[in-house]
Each structure stands twice: as C-alpha cells, then as structure tokens.
Enzyme design. Structure first.
Site, mmCIF file in Angstrom:
data_model
loop_
_atom_site.group_PDB
_atom_site.id
_atom_site.type_symbol
_atom_site.label_atom_id
_atom_site.label_comp_id
_atom_site.label_asym_id
_atom_site.label_seq_id
_atom_site.Cartn_x
_atom_site.Cartn_y
_atom_site.Cartn_z
ATOM 1 N N SER A 134 0.746 -1.196 -0.016
ATOM 2 C CA SER A 134 0.148 0.004 0.026
ATOM 3 C C SER A 134 0.935 1.302 0.140
ATOM 4 O O SER A 134 1.956 1.344 0.630
ATOM 5 C CB SER A 134 -0.959 -0.062 1.265
ATOM 6 N N TYR A 158 -1.632 -0.907 11.028
ATOM 7 C CA TYR A 158 -2.145 -1.452 9.339
ATOM 8 C C TYR A 158 -0.737 -1.115 8.675
ATOM 9 O O TYR A 158 -0.273 -2.093 7.946
ATOM 10 C CB TYR A 158 -3.461 -0.805 8.661
ATOM 11 N N LYS A 162 1.983 -3.956 6.896
ATOM 12 C CA LYS A 162 2.272 -3.731 5.397
ATOM 13 C C LYS A 162 3.938 -3.912 5.093
ATOM 14 O O LYS A 162 4.594 -4.554 4.197
ATOM 15 C CB LYS A 162 1.795 -2.839 4.423
#
Ligand code: NAD
Ligand code: WQD
Length: 361
Positions: A134, A158, A162
């Site tokens: 991302s 989050y 990643k």
C-alpha cells in the site's frame, strides 16, 4: 501444458474479485481462497455469474475454497489439489482506524497470514508471489510524485503490518534467489467492474471516500463529511491518486505475466516483459485529484446531487499523495487508463445494483 494456474487469496474481496475476472479474461486458471471475514459467499456467486453469463469465459476455471490463509493445513490441501504456478496475496485486514483499536488482530492476520502462506508455498515449491502492499508505507511523503525509492514510514498498525511484510519478503528473496516476488503499492483504488455486477461493499459504515459517496447518493447515508477544507492545496481539500480497480486488476495480470515469463512453455500470448527476483511497483495513475474534484465529478457524471458538508480535518490524513507511476510502465508495460469520470460512473452503477438489504451497518 495447460494455462498457468494462479492462487488468489482474498479472492472475494474488492480488489481480489476484480483481479480474478481480469486473470480469467487473460486466459489464466484461477483458484480463489477467502475466509469471508470482510466479504461473503455472494461475492463468489457474482464472480461466477459475471465469468460465465456475461463474459462467457467457459474455457477457464474459477475454483473457490473458503479457507483462512493462517490455516496451513487447509492451504496445503489446496496446493496439493491444484498445480499452482503463482500466488497473488490480497487476504488481509485493511482498515487503518480499526487497526489502532485491534493491533493484534492486524499483526496476526496480515503478518501471520503472509508467513503461513509463504511457508506453504516453500514446501510446495511454488516460487512466484505478488503481494498487496500500500502507498500507506510512504507515510508523509517527502516529495511528490512518490517514487518507489522514497523512504518508508508507517504511522498506523495497519501500515506497520504492510511494511513488515515487505521487509519479510525482502529478506526471503535475498535468501531464495530463484523466487519472483512483486510488492505492489496501491494508491487509492475505487470504481467497479463496468458491468456493475461486482464492486466494493465494505462491512458497516465505509471509511473510504468513494463507497461513502455512493452510499450517500443512494440515500443509505445522510451526507458526506469532507474532512478538511483548509489544506495547502489548490481547493483546500486533500489530493489523492484514485485508480480504477479494473486498471489495478489488469496491472496484476501484467505483473504475473512478467513473473511467469520464464515458465518453460507459456501457453498464453508470449509475454513481452520479464521480471526476476524482488521488484517493487507503485500502482497509481501518476496524477492527483482533490476530494472536492472527485465529489464534483461524481455529481456531474451521475446527475446525483450529493449532500455534503466541510468538517474538521481527519486525524492522520496527509494533504497530498500521488504516485510516480513510470516504473510499472517501463518494466511491466502497464499503466492505468481509466479516468475519474469512469471511476465515478462505474462505482455508481454497482451501487445501483445493490439491494437496500445489503447495508450491513
Ligand atoms: P477487502 O477487505 O475487500 O478484501 C480482502 C479479502 O481478504 C476479504 O474478502 C477478506 O474476507 C479476506 N481475508 C481477510 N483475512 C483473511 C484470511 N486470514 N484468510 C483468508 N481470507 C482473508 O480488501 P481489498 O480492498 O480488496 O484489499 C485487498 C488487499 O489490498 C489488502 O491486503 C489490502 O491491505 C490491500 N490494499 C487495499 C487498498 C484499498 O484501498 N482497498 C489500498 C492498498 C492496499
Ligand atoms: C481519501 C480522502 C479523506 C472519507 C486509505 C488508507 C490507505 C489505502 C487507501 C489501504 C482523504 C477524504 C474520506 C470521507 C472524506 N488503503 N474523505 N470523507 O485515507 O487516502 O487512504 O485507503 O492500504 O492506506 O489510508 O483513503 O478513501 O479514506 O480518503 O473527506 O467520508 O477522502 O480525508 O482526504 P486514504 P480514503
């Protein structure tokens, strides 16, 4: 040799479902896996219906398994049942806000899931992997457009998951030189398949802009809050690199074509591009669109007046984010083609197709 088979985790999700359709259209066989934690079996039915009834893709198969990627035994069974040539790993949790409340769930699912998958792939000798990363890994960008070499910094649990998966895969690739791994950093995927038969349906109240916009237009929500109108941008609202989900999906086809180009007999059209080892690509359009512009475009292409109000900035939002998208074009021969008009009209078409009973909030 038959057409190569790709295993797609998170196949029932927003990006996964569109990618399954583009892979089948390109002639790949697809095995999908999802635990339905953020989707449901209806998504699989919609994929099958679109594949067979609308696109008439009868020469290729889409086989689906309900399974959790952390369940190594279940994965092993699937790998033993199918000759898998490569994996696209979408499965994971993706809500930034929620990740602050439930960091353990995010680490367990996103990092644990990736580790579990990687171990099974290694045991089963499958050495081609596309990983969903991302643009969040860039944190607050130092300069725009953002290049793949830019420094990385995660500001949410989050984002950490990643970034840590990227690091894990980098370490893994150094030790396993015969593997091909692509880390794809998506910017802001929006829109839906042009048929309106598959699209984004987040659980509960949407966090992201486009599903909120379509749900307000459909009367499911009262009004859109535009977070911040005093940013140092031309119209005061944030700027993002919105990318049509079908463009994003076709980028995955380009990535797997390039990764699998070394298969002894590649039965699909001979790929023009070839990549080896670990590669990182931005998946964006390369241009920024403001939140206000997106709302205005939505209103003009759909004819829907969107009730909205400008409110306080949302904590953690970065004023402007957009990709330098040239590397994917150079190495994969892929670039996004669809404009914001189509992103809005396709998202709206999908929303119109959904029944009121679909609202989960
Ligand atoms: P999504 O939630 O629609 O799809 C993810 C799918 O994975 C869901 O169907 C969910 O049920 C499934 N899943 C989750 N955990 C699983 C597990 N342990 N085992 C099996 N299945 C599991 O999300 P999406 O928007 O399609 O995102 C796909 C990937 O792309 C995610 O990894 C996400 O972090 C990443 N990504 C998304 C965006 C975005 O804005 N949508 C942007 C950048 C990166
Ligand atoms: C876009 C813009 C909001 C909702 C997130 C993740 C990122 C990636 C993509 C996964 C912002 C504004 C939004 C609303 C608004 N996902 N907005 N009203 O925050 O750019 O990126 O999704 O990897 O990691 O952080 O996307 O769609 O939430 O917001 O004004 O109701 O729309 O402030 O400027 P974001 P978004």
């Amino acid at each position: 040799m038959n057409a190569p088979t790709l295993l797609v985790t998170g196949a029932a999700g927003f990006i996964g479902s569109h990618t399954v359709i583009e892979l089948l259209t390109a002639g790949f066989q697809v095995v999908g896996v999802d635990n339905f934690s953020n989707s449901d079996a209806k998504a699989v039915d919609r994929i099958q219906a679109l594949k067979t009834e609308v696109l008439d893709l009868r020469g290729v198969n889409f086989k689906f398994y309900k399974a959790d990627v952390r369940d190594a035994k279940a994965l092993e069974e699937i790998f033993k049942t199918h000759v898998v040539h490569g994996v696209i790993h979408f499965a994971g949790l993706k809500a930034v806000g929620e990740s602050f409340e439930h960091p353990l769930a995010y680490w367990e699912n996103n990092v644990g899931g990736t580790m579990s998958l990687l171990k099974v792939m290694q045991e089963q000798n499958v050495k081609n992997l596309v990983f969903s990363s991302s643009a969040t890994v860039y944190g607050i960008p130092e300069s725009l457009p953002i290049k793949e070499e830019a420094s990385t910094h995660a500001f949410s649990p989050y984002g950490q998951t990643k970034l840590v998966c990227e690091h894990l895969l980098e370490d893994f690739a150094k030790a396993n030189k015969d593997w091909n791994i692509s880390l794809l950093r998506y910017f802001n995927p929006v829109g839906a398949h042009e048929s309106g038969l598959i699209g984004e349906l987040p659980n509960g109240v949407p966090n992201n802009l486009m599903p909120y916009v379509t749900q307000v237009a459909a009367g499911w929500r009262d009004q859109l809050s535009i977070f911040g109108s005093d940013y140092d941008t031309p119209d005061g609202t944030c700027i993002r690199d919105f990318i049509h989900v079908v463009d994003l999906a076709s980028g995955h086809v380009a990535a797997v074509q390039a990764m699998l180009s070394n298969l002894e007999t590649h039965p699909l059209n001979a790929p023009k591009f070839s990549i080896n080892g670990l590669n990182i690509f931005n998946f964006g359009t390369g241009y920024g669109v403001s939140v206000k512009e997106l709302v205005e475009t939505f209103e003009s292409v759909t004819g829907q007046k969107l009730k909205h109000a400008f409110v306080e900035r949302r904590q953690g939002d970065v004023p402007a984010v957009f990709a330098d998208a040239r590397k994917a074009k150079e190495f994969l021969g892929w670039e996004a083609k669809k404009g914001v008009d189509q992103m809005c009209s396709d998202a709206w078409k999908w929303q119109l197709n959904l029944k009121q009973t679909e609202v989960k909030a």
